[in-house]
Design a protein around this motif. Structure first.
Motif, mmCIF file in Angstrom:
data_model
loop_
_atom_site.group_PDB
_atom_site.id
_atom_site.type_symbol
_atom_site.label_atom_id
_atom_site.label_comp_id
_atom_site.label_asym_id
_atom_site.label_seq_id
_atom_site.Cartn_x
_atom_site.Cartn_y
_atom_site.Cartn_z
ATOM 1 N N LEU A 17 -2.664 124.393 53.612
ATOM 2 C CA LEU A 17 -2.933 123.328 52.644
ATOM 3 C C LEU A 17 -3.136 121.991 53.355
ATOM 4 C CD1 LEU A 17 -0.405 124.197 49.784
ATOM 5 C CD2 LEU A 17 -2.893 124.426 49.738
ATOM 6 N N LEU A 18 -2.399 121.758 54.432
ATOM 7 C CA LEU A 18 -2.567 120.518 55.192
ATOM 8 C C LEU A 18 -3.958 120.449 55.815
ATOM 9 C CD1 LEU A 18 -0.830 118.021 56.016
ATOM 10 C CD2 LEU A 18 -0.454 119.184 58.200
ATOM 11 N N LEU A 19 -4.451 121.570 56.313
ATOM 12 C CA LEU A 19 -5.806 121.618 56.860
ATOM 13 C C LEU A 19 -6.845 121.341 55.773
ATOM 14 C CD1 LEU A 19 -5.570 124.715 59.231
ATOM 15 C CD2 LEU A 19 -6.038 122.361 59.931
ATOM 16 N N ILE A 20 -6.649 121.939 54.590
ATOM 17 C CA ILE A 20 -7.578 121.708 53.483
ATOM 18 C C ILE A 20 -7.563 120.237 53.079
ATOM 19 C CG2 ILE A 20 -8.071 122.242 51.065
ATOM 20 C CD1 ILE A 20 -6.913 125.046 51.589
ATOM 21 N N LEU A 21 -6.352 119.656 52.972
ATOM 22 C CA LEU A 21 -6.234 118.250 52.607
ATOM 23 C C LEU A 21 -6.920 117.361 53.639
ATOM 24 C CD1 LEU A 21 -5.053 116.087 50.729
ATOM 25 C CD2 LEU A 21 -2.954 116.165 52.109
ATOM 26 N N SER A 22 -6.748 117.695 54.918
ATOM 27 C CA SER A 22 -7.386 116.920 55.980
ATOM 28 C C SER A 22 -8.898 116.961 55.859
ATOM 29 C CB SER A 22 -6.959 117.466 57.352
ATOM 30 O OG SER A 22 -5.560 117.467 57.490
ATOM 31 N N ALA A 23 -9.444 118.141 55.557
ATOM 32 C CA ALA A 23 -10.896 118.269 55.407
ATOM 33 C C ALA A 23 -11.392 117.483 54.191
ATOM 34 C CB ALA A 23 -11.277 119.743 55.271
ATOM 35 N N LEU A 24 -10.647 117.563 53.081
ATOM 36 C CA LEU A 24 -11.061 116.864 51.862
ATOM 37 C C LEU A 24 -11.046 115.355 52.054
ATOM 38 C CD1 LEU A 24 -9.135 118.992 49.193
ATOM 39 C CD2 LEU A 24 -11.603 118.979 49.604
ATOM 40 N N TRP A 25 -9.983 114.851 52.664
ATOM 41 C CA TRP A 25 -9.898 113.404 52.873
ATOM 42 C C TRP A 25 -10.732 112.961 54.070
ATOM 43 C CZ3 TRP A 25 -4.069 112.214 51.566
ATOM 44 C CH2 TRP A 25 -3.963 112.061 50.172
ATOM 45 N N GLY A 26 -10.940 113.853 55.038
ATOM 46 C CA GLY A 26 -11.834 113.512 56.140
ATOM 47 C C GLY A 26 -13.263 113.314 55.660
ATOM 48 N N PHE A 237 -5.315 115.379 45.600
ATOM 49 C CA PHE A 237 -4.046 114.847 45.107
ATOM 50 C C PHE A 237 -3.087 115.955 44.685
ATOM 51 C CE2 PHE A 237 -3.847 110.124 44.084
ATOM 52 C CZ PHE A 237 -4.651 109.781 45.152
ATOM 53 N N LEU A 238 -3.619 117.036 44.132
ATOM 54 C CA LEU A 238 -2.756 118.170 43.799
ATOM 55 C C LEU A 238 -2.053 118.703 45.047
ATOM 56 C CD1 LEU A 238 -4.722 120.397 41.239
ATOM 57 C CD2 LEU A 238 -2.525 119.266 40.883
ATOM 58 N N ILE A 239 -2.839 118.871 46.103
ATOM 59 C CA ILE A 239 -2.280 119.376 47.360
ATOM 60 C C ILE A 239 -1.302 118.360 47.952
ATOM 61 C CG2 ILE A 239 -2.843 120.073 49.713
ATOM 62 C CD1 ILE A 239 -5.554 121.033 48.638
ATOM 63 N N TYR A 240 -1.693 117.096 47.916
ATOM 64 C CA TYR A 240 -0.888 116.028 48.522
ATOM 65 C C TYR A 240 0.517 115.978 47.934
ATOM 66 C CZ TYR A 240 0.642 111.200 49.343
ATOM 67 O OH TYR A 240 1.360 110.085 49.662
ATOM 68 N N PHE A 241 0.634 115.973 46.597
ATOM 69 C CA PHE A 241 1.945 115.827 45.987
ATOM 70 C C PHE A 241 2.812 117.068 46.180
ATOM 71 C CE2 PHE A 241 -0.040 112.249 43.766
ATOM 72 C CZ PHE A 241 0.970 111.317 43.888
ATOM 73 N N ARG A 242 2.187 118.216 46.368
ATOM 74 C CA ARG A 242 2.980 119.396 46.731
ATOM 75 C C ARG A 242 3.539 119.247 48.136
ATOM 76 N NH1 ARG A 242 2.732 125.666 47.202
ATOM 77 N NH2 ARG A 242 3.562 125.860 49.305
ATOM 78 N N ILE A 262 -11.276 117.850 62.713
ATOM 79 C CA ILE A 262 -12.091 118.592 61.746
ATOM 80 C C ILE A 262 -13.503 118.021 61.727
ATOM 81 C CG2 ILE A 262 -12.446 118.967 59.272
ATOM 82 C CD1 ILE A 262 -9.435 119.391 59.033
ATOM 83 N N GLY A 263 -13.600 116.694 61.709
ATOM 84 C CA GLY A 263 -14.923 116.070 61.763
ATOM 85 C C GLY A 263 -15.650 116.386 63.046
ATOM 86 N N VAL A 264 -14.919 116.387 64.151
ATOM 87 C CA VAL A 264 -15.519 116.725 65.449
ATOM 88 C C VAL A 264 -16.009 118.170 65.446
ATOM 89 C CG1 VAL A 264 -15.008 117.090 67.886
ATOM 90 C CG2 VAL A 264 -14.234 115.010 66.750
#
Length: 305
Positions: A17-26, A237-242, A262-264
Motif C-alpha cells: 500500500l505504501l508503494l501504491i500511495l507513493s506512485a499515486l502521489w508521485g 487518501f483512503l490508503i493514507y489514513f489506513r 518510482i518516477g525514476v
C-alpha cells in the motif's frame, strides 16, 4: 494476539500500500503541472477536493459506512483539511509554476524528517528508535543523490515559491502526526470528511478569486484534474489514513522518499532514460531508509538523545 505469520502478512500489505500511495502521489506533481497550465491553482485544488470528497462520500454510502455526527470530530476534520489538503495543495500548485521539479522534489521530501522530529520532540506517541533515525537520514541522502546535487543550484532563485513548498512539507508532516487522532474511525471517514471540509473552504475562494465560469481549461488540464481527483486524492487518501494507523506517521511519510525512485523507474523503463552512478547509490539509500522506517522489528528500543 497476532501470530508472527499474521504480523508479517500485515507488514507486507502495508508495504504494498505504501508503494501504491507513493506512485499515486508521485504522479500528482505531473498532473498538477498539466492542470495549472490552464486552470488557476485555487480553482484546481477546489475542484480536486470537491470531486475526491464526493467520490469518497458516495463510496461510504454504498458501503453503508456512516459519517460521524459529533461536532468535535468535524472540528478535527477541519484541522486535518487545513494540514493535509487546503494549505499544502494550494501552495504546491502555486509554486509549481516556477520551481524546477528536481528542487521541488527535494524540498517536499523532507516530511519524514519533520515527522520524525515531531514524534520525538512533541507527540511522543510512538517509539523513536535508532533504526528510524537511520532510515530518515539515509532516505533524505538518497533523494539528493537520485535527483542530483545540481538541483540545489536553483536554491534561492525563486525564494517565495520554494518557501511555499517547505511550508507545504511542514503541513504534511503535521497532518501525519495529527492523523493519529482518528484512530477507531474507518479510513474513509477522515478521508472524505477532511476533503469535504476543504471543498467548503476552497470553492467560495475559487468563485471569488478566479470566477471559474469565465475560464476555458484545455482538455489536457481537465483530464489531469480528473485523474488527480480520483486516483491521487480519493484513492490515495483512503490508503493514507489506513497507513497512518498501522505504520505510524514516520513510516507513512516514507512515501515522500519512494516517490522519486518510482518516477525514476518510469523514466528508465518507458522513456529510455539512464541513471548516473550516484543515482543508483541514491536508490540503494532510499530503499534502505524506507525499509528501516517501515518494516517492524521484533524488539524496539527507544532512541535516547
Amino acid at each position: 494476539m497476532k501470530t508472527p505469520l499474521v504480523r508479517e502478512h500485515d507488514a507486507l500489505v502495508d508495504l504494498i500500500l505504501l508503494l501504491i500511495l507513493s506512485a499515486l502521489w508521485g504522479a500528482s506533481y505531473a498532473l498538477i503541472r498539466i492542470g495549472v497550465a490552464t486552470i488557476p491553482p485555487i480553482t484546481l485544488i477546489a475542484a480536486r477536493t470537491l470531486i475526491a470528497g464526493s467520490i469518497l462520500l458516495g463510496w461510504m454510502i454504498f458501503k453503508g459506512i456512516s459519517m460521524p455526527r459529533d461536532p468535535a470530530v468535524w472540528r478535527r476534520f477541519f484541522v486535518q483539511a487545513m494540514l493535509n489538503s487546503v494549505v499544502p495543495f494550494t501552495l504546491i500548485a502555486w509554486a509549481e509554476r516556477s520551481v524546477e521539479a528536481g528542487l521541488a522534489t527535494i524540498l517536499n521530501s523532507a516530511s519524514p524528517v519533520l515527522a520524525f522530529l515531531g514524534t520525538w520532540l512533541i507527540t511522543r506517541h510512538e517509539s523513536v528508535t535508532p533504526r528510524k533515525l537511520f532510515g530518515v537520514t539515509a532516505g533524505l541522502v538518497g533523494i539528493c543523490l537520485v535527483v542530483g546535487t545540481t538541483a540545489f543550484h536553483g536554491l534561492g532563485n525563486q525564494l517565495l515559491a520554494q518557501l511555499a513548498i517547505v511550508a507545504a512539507t511542514v503541513c504534511y508532516a503535521g497532518a501525519a502526526l495529527y492523523g493519529r487522532s482518528f484512530k477507531g474511525l474507518p479510513a474513509a471517514a477522515p478521508a472524505a470528511g477532511s476533503l469535504l471540509v476543504g471543498a467548503v473552504l476552497l470553492v467560495p475562494a475559487s468563485v471569488f478569486v478566479d470566477k471559474p465560469w469565465t475560464l476555458h481549461p484545455s482538455n489536457h488540464s481537465l483530464l489531469a484534474l480528473i485523474a488527480l481527483s480520483v486516483f491521487s486524492t480519493a484513492l490515495a487518501f483512503l490508503i493514507y489514513f489506513r497507513l497512518v494507523q498501522t505504520l505510524g506517521p514516520v513510516g507513512t511519510t516514507a512515501q515522500a522518499y519512494l516517490r522519486v525512485p518510482i518516477g525514476v523507474a518510469i523514466g528508465v523503463g518507458f522513456l529510455g532514460e539512464t541513471l548516473a552512478p550516484s543515482a543508483w547509490l541514491g536508490l540503494v539509500c532510499v530503499v534502505a531508509g524506507v525499509a528501516a522506517m517501515t518494516i517492524p522489528s521484533r524488539r524496539r528500543s527507544p532512541l535516547r538523545i
